[in-house]
Write a protein that holds these residues in place. Sequence first.
Motif, PDB file in Angstrom:
ATOM      1  N   CYS A   1      -3.803  -0.840  -5.282  1.00 36.68           N
ATOM      2  CA  CYS A   1      -2.376  -1.625  -5.357  1.00 36.68           C
ATOM      3  C   CYS A   1      -2.242  -3.029  -5.639  1.00 36.68           C
ATOM      4  O   CYS A   1      -2.517  -3.833  -4.860  1.00 36.68           O
ATOM      5  CB  CYS A   1      -2.082  -0.978  -3.744  1.00 36.68           C
TER       6      CYS A   1
ATOM      7  N   TRP B   1       0.313   4.826   9.040  1.00 31.90           N
ATOM      8  CA  TRP B   1      -1.119   4.114   8.072  1.00 31.90           C
ATOM      9  C   TRP B   1      -1.873   3.473   9.710  1.00 31.90           C
ATOM     10  O   TRP B   1      -2.292   3.544  10.847  1.00 31.90           O
ATOM     11  CB  TRP B   1      -0.106   3.135   7.664  1.00 31.90           C
TER      12      TRP B   1
ATOM     13  N   VAL C   1      -6.768   3.726   0.687  1.00 38.04           N
ATOM     14  CA  VAL C   1      -6.661   2.529  -0.540  1.00 38.04           C
ATOM     15  C   VAL C   1      -6.677   0.932  -0.191  1.00 38.04           C
ATOM     16  O   VAL C   1      -6.460   0.377   1.104  1.00 38.04           O
ATOM     17  CB  VAL C   1      -5.092   2.145   0.251  1.00 38.04           C
TER      18      VAL C   1
ATOM     19  N   SER D   1       0.663  -1.069   0.345  1.00 36.09           N
ATOM     20  CA  SER D   1       0.041   0.035  -0.275  1.00 36.09           C
ATOM     21  C   SER D   1       1.212   1.603   0.186  1.00 36.09           C
ATOM     22  O   SER D   1       0.485   2.360   0.136  1.00 36.09           O
ATOM     23  CB  SER D   1      -1.163   0.123   1.150  1.00 36.09           C
TER      24      SER D   1
ATOM     25  N   VAL E   1      -2.317   1.720  -9.082  1.00 33.19           N
ATOM     26  CA  VAL E   1      -0.841   2.215  -8.902  1.00 33.19           C
ATOM     27  C   VAL E   1      -0.133   2.609 -10.760  1.00 33.19           C
ATOM     28  O   VAL E   1      -0.936   1.938 -10.847  1.00 33.19           O
ATOM     29  CB  VAL E   1      -0.059   1.523  -8.750  1.00 33.19           C
TER      30      VAL E   1
ATOM     31  N   GLY F   1       0.405   4.226  -1.270  1.00 32.17           N
ATOM     32  CA  GLY F   1      -0.846   4.970  -0.917  1.00 32.17           C
ATOM     33  C   GLY F   1      -0.298   6.368  -0.343  1.00 32.17           C
ATOM     34  O   GLY F   1      -1.795   7.335   0.086  1.00 32.17           O
TER      35      GLY F   1
ATOM     36  N   LEU G   1      -7.787   3.960  -4.333  1.00 34.03           N
ATOM     37  CA  LEU G   1      -6.535   3.992  -4.976  1.00 34.03           C
ATOM     38  C   LEU G   1      -6.537   1.773  -4.591  1.00 34.03           C
ATOM     39  O   LEU G   1      -6.409   1.643  -3.199  1.00 34.03           O
ATOM     40  CB  LEU G   1      -5.501   4.594  -4.287  1.00 34.03           C
TER      41      LEU G   1
ATOM     42  N   PHE H   1      -2.437   9.199  -1.344  1.00 32.32           N
ATOM     43  CA  PHE H   1      -3.285   9.717  -2.653  1.00 32.32           C
ATOM     44  C   PHE H   1      -4.401  10.473  -1.558  1.00 32.32           C
ATOM     45  O   PHE H   1      -4.707   9.955   0.001  1.00 32.32           O
ATOM     46  CB  PHE H   1      -3.573   8.346  -2.711  1.00 32.32           C
TER      47      PHE H   1
ATOM     48  N   THR I   1      -5.878   4.491   5.004  1.00 31.40           N
ATOM     49  CA  THR I   1      -5.513   5.831   4.314  1.00 31.40           C
ATOM     50  C   THR I   1      -4.049   5.716   5.434  1.00 31.40           C
ATOM     51  O   THR I   1      -3.841   5.824   6.155  1.00 31.40           O
ATOM     52  CB  THR I   1      -6.983   6.401   5.257  1.00 31.40           C
TER      53      THR I   1
END
Length: 232
Positions: A160, A132, A110, A100, A182, A103, A158, A106, A127
């Motif tokens: 991944c 994280w 994620v 991840s 990605v 992200g 997003l 981002f 997120t």
Amino acid sequence: MIVLAIDTSNQPLSLAVVKDDAVMGELTLNIKRNHSIQAMTAVESLLATLDLSADQIERIVVAKGPGSYTGVRIGVTLAKTLAWSLKIPLVGVSSLLSLSWPGKQFDGIVSPIMNARRGRVYTGLYTFDETWVELEEDRNLSMEEWLDLLADREEAVLFCGADVDVFWEQIQARLGDRAKRVSESEEVPRMAEMAIYASELADEDVHEFVPNYIRMAEAEVNWLKEQEKNNG
């Protein structure tokens, strides 16, 4: 502190050595080879390149799953063996979280993806907010169920990991422009990121530490077998 991080949970092999949150070296191999043959050799090669000996390592971080059953087991066994023999701490991190890392920049949520076959995935939801944050715990479920959950959140997502490609048409059909993915160069895990993240995590009990395979419930397994038999 010098940290060695290891991920053999899927096809890519990702290794990193980090000192006081600064990356000393990384090694990623994304080829179809048996991790049981190459993992320890790769660790030795990386340490030699950095002019480090094993007894200079002060902590081990390992991707504990989910992922390939054999791959996860190899990485965890290697990490536990090193931690026990060197008498140093061991920390486990999610193999999905190790995918991840793109992200971090981002503006949205994620979702790392690993193909669990039969239309199912290993996934979770994260997120990044200074560190994280887990929004939905790692799990094994059908992609259809996962997309229903994501659709209800009404946020940009997003996706991944290399296995996103398997489900991309399905993802786009359900989420439309909210779905992002990605680049190919960002699809592999990066254990340097996990080594730095793990500095905030508590050490594991080396003897009690086990992989997180996230198996399906027995009822689900039996149902799938019955479906295959009926359809066969």
